[in-house]
Write an enzyme that holds these catalytic residues in place. Structure first.
Site, mmCIF file in Angstrom:
data_model
loop_
_atom_site.group_PDB
_atom_site.id
_atom_site.type_symbol
_atom_site.label_atom_id
_atom_site.label_comp_id
_atom_site.label_asym_id
_atom_site.label_seq_id
_atom_site.Cartn_x
_atom_site.Cartn_y
_atom_site.Cartn_z
ATOM 1 N N HIS A 229 0.814 -1.217 0.000
ATOM 2 C CA HIS A 229 0.000 0.000 0.000
ATOM 3 C C HIS A 229 0.847 1.265 0.000
ATOM 4 O O HIS A 229 0.328 2.366 -0.163
ATOM 5 C CB HIS A 229 -0.971 0.007 1.197
ATOM 6 C CG HIS A 229 -0.321 0.214 2.528
ATOM 7 N ND1 HIS A 229 -0.006 -0.828 3.381
ATOM 8 C CD2 HIS A 229 0.065 1.338 3.170
ATOM 9 C CE1 HIS A 229 0.539 -0.343 4.487
ATOM 10 N NE2 HIS A 229 0.599 0.973 4.379
ATOM 11 N N ASP A 253 -0.524 -7.408 0.652
ATOM 12 C CA ASP A 253 0.020 -6.091 0.978
ATOM 13 C C ASP A 253 1.541 -6.162 0.923
ATOM 14 O O ASP A 253 2.223 -6.058 1.933
ATOM 15 C CB ASP A 253 -0.451 -5.608 2.356
ATOM 16 C CG ASP A 253 -0.155 -4.121 2.569
ATOM 17 O OD1 ASP A 253 0.339 -3.481 1.627
ATOM 18 O OD2 ASP A 253 -0.414 -3.622 3.672
ATOM 19 N N GLY A 332 3.345 5.392 9.404
ATOM 20 C CA GLY A 332 4.734 5.593 9.037
ATOM 21 C C GLY A 332 5.587 4.379 9.301
ATOM 22 O O GLY A 332 6.669 4.235 8.728
ATOM 23 N N SER A 334 4.624 1.528 8.380
ATOM 24 C CA SER A 334 4.250 0.605 7.305
ATOM 25 C C SER A 334 5.449 0.119 6.512
ATOM 26 O O SER A 334 6.336 0.890 6.151
ATOM 27 C CB SER A 334 3.289 1.300 6.336
ATOM 28 O OG SER A 334 1.995 1.311 6.842
ATOM 29 N N SER A 349 1.840 -4.178 7.796
ATOM 30 C CA SER A 349 0.733 -3.846 6.909
ATOM 31 C C SER A 349 -0.140 -2.751 7.517
ATOM 32 O O SER A 349 -0.249 -1.653 6.979
ATOM 33 C CB SER A 349 -0.107 -5.091 6.625
ATOM 34 O OG SER A 349 -1.278 -4.772 5.901
#
Length: 380
Positions: A229, A253, A332, A334, A349
């Site tokens: 993402h 993801d 952040g 991620s 994720s």
């Protein structure tokens, strides 16, 4: 709909080609682990994070990590051995016990021989995972449903809904369509819908298209893996400079960034204590394993694996096959790294909560990313 199971994750990890890189940096000064037997097998930053977040001594942290390594190997042997009788495994990290659920008492001897404790179960793991996959789009379309996963401890399929939502009718319709027995289901509520943590970074920061920030997950020979993402195929990155060579979200993801010749992928993870944790492989950890996550927004935090092969219904769409943990994370983080000891587990994720109040965080298993793009994990 795609599923990731214990078996497929283990097969993927076993088939990886692992490439070594330079040794990771060590912080200067006396080593606080000099008097702890076996501490030299694990980075000091990892042991410190377990001490800080899990409230255990360094000696106990080493014991737990050793036990988890053995239990992870036993888990895969037992799934292969028990076949249709296998109903999942989980750990009790306080007592260093591996529990193995089976649908047949005839499997008890094999469980004991592997060092585990047998637990009776009604449904096999294959049955529960099959029903979870069959829920698919029907559950994702039901208003108020935030995700679903197999709870190996309770031997049920758990469907999570937002508190206060009118989700029950939609859940019942989805379960009926999938042919899930009523006794195999638990419907629970959560106060917050999981969200993708997409506005800053984890592991070390990188920037997407000069606008947003995410985290490096794990190094591969020509770049790194991260959350899907965070960017789409063709998106440029900076610090390090590179390009998204592949991305999948929702459904999965995961993303793969190829970096330029000025960047050197290193088989290590930032421990946010002045050092790095060397990555040695990608053996999947069982439910109950204690894990640590690295992210540039909130740093280094630890917790426990709560479930595997979890489906999560984000606002953007459903992602299947995730690892559910009680490790905290924040926007952040991620794409950042999840480790069990020195074994790569997944990339961040999304989730709910934060690192002040605590929360739930989901991770895309790393083995699936490496397999999807035929990548080679870099180890340190």
């Amino acid at each position: 709909m795609r599923r990731t199971t214990f078996r497929t994750m283990a097969a993927t990890a076993a088939g990886l080609t692992l490439a070594a890189t330079a040794a990771t940096a060590q912080a200067a000064g006396p080593d606080p682990d000099d008097d702890v037997a076996g501490a030299d097998r694990y980075p000091a930053g990892l042991l410190q994070a377990m001490t800080d977040d899990l409230g255990v001594s360094r000696e106990r942290a080493v014991e737990r990590l050793d036990f988890q390594d053995d239990a992870a190997a036993a888990q895969e042997r037992l799934r292969e051995q028990l076949g249709d009788d296998f109903a999942g495994t989980w750990l009790d990290p306080e007592r260093d016990r591996l529990y193995v659920a089976t649908t047949s008492g005839a499997a008890d001897a094999a469980v004991r021989a592997a060092g585990g404790r047998a637990v009776d179960a009604r449904y096999s793991l294959d049955q529960l995972e099959g029903w979870a996959a069959d829920l698919g789009d029907d559950a994702a379309a039901a208003a108020g449903v935030t995700g679903w996963h197999v709870d190996v401890r309770d031997n049920t399929l758990v469907v999570e809904t937002l508190a206060g939502s009118d989700a029950r009718a939609g859940v019942d319709d989805a379960l009926a369509a999938a042919g899930v027995p009523s006794g195999a289901v638990t419907v629970s509520t959560t106060t917050e819908r999981p969200r993708v943590l997409d506005d800053v970074v984890g592991g070390n920061a990188y920037y997407i298209d000069g606008a947003s920030r995410c985290s490096v997950g794990f190094a591969v020979t020509d770049g790194f893996v991260t959350a899907g993402h965070c960017g789409s195929a063709g998106d440029p990155t900076s610090q390090p400079e590179g390009t998204f060579a592949g991305s999948s979200f929702p459904g999965d993801d995961y993303g793969y960034v190829q970096v330029g010749p000025g960047s050197t992928p290193v088989g290590a993870v930032n421990d946010w204590a002045g050092g790095q944790v060397a990555v040695a492989g990608a053996e999947p950890a069982p439910v109950g394993a204690q894990v640590c996550r690295s992210g540039s927004t909130s740093g280094w935090h630890c917790g426990t694996v709560e479930a595997l092969d979890v489906s999560v219904s984000y606002a953007e769409g459903t992602v299947d096959g995730l690892i559910r943990t009680d490790v905290c994370a924040e926007p952040g983080d991620s794409g950042g790294s999840l480790l069990a000891g020195d074994q790569a587990q997944g990339v961040t994720s999304g989730g709910s909560g934060d690192c002040t109040s605590g929360g739930t965080t989901f991770f895309q298993p790393v083995g699936e990313i490496l397999d999807a793009y035929d990548l080679t994990l870099v180890t340190g």
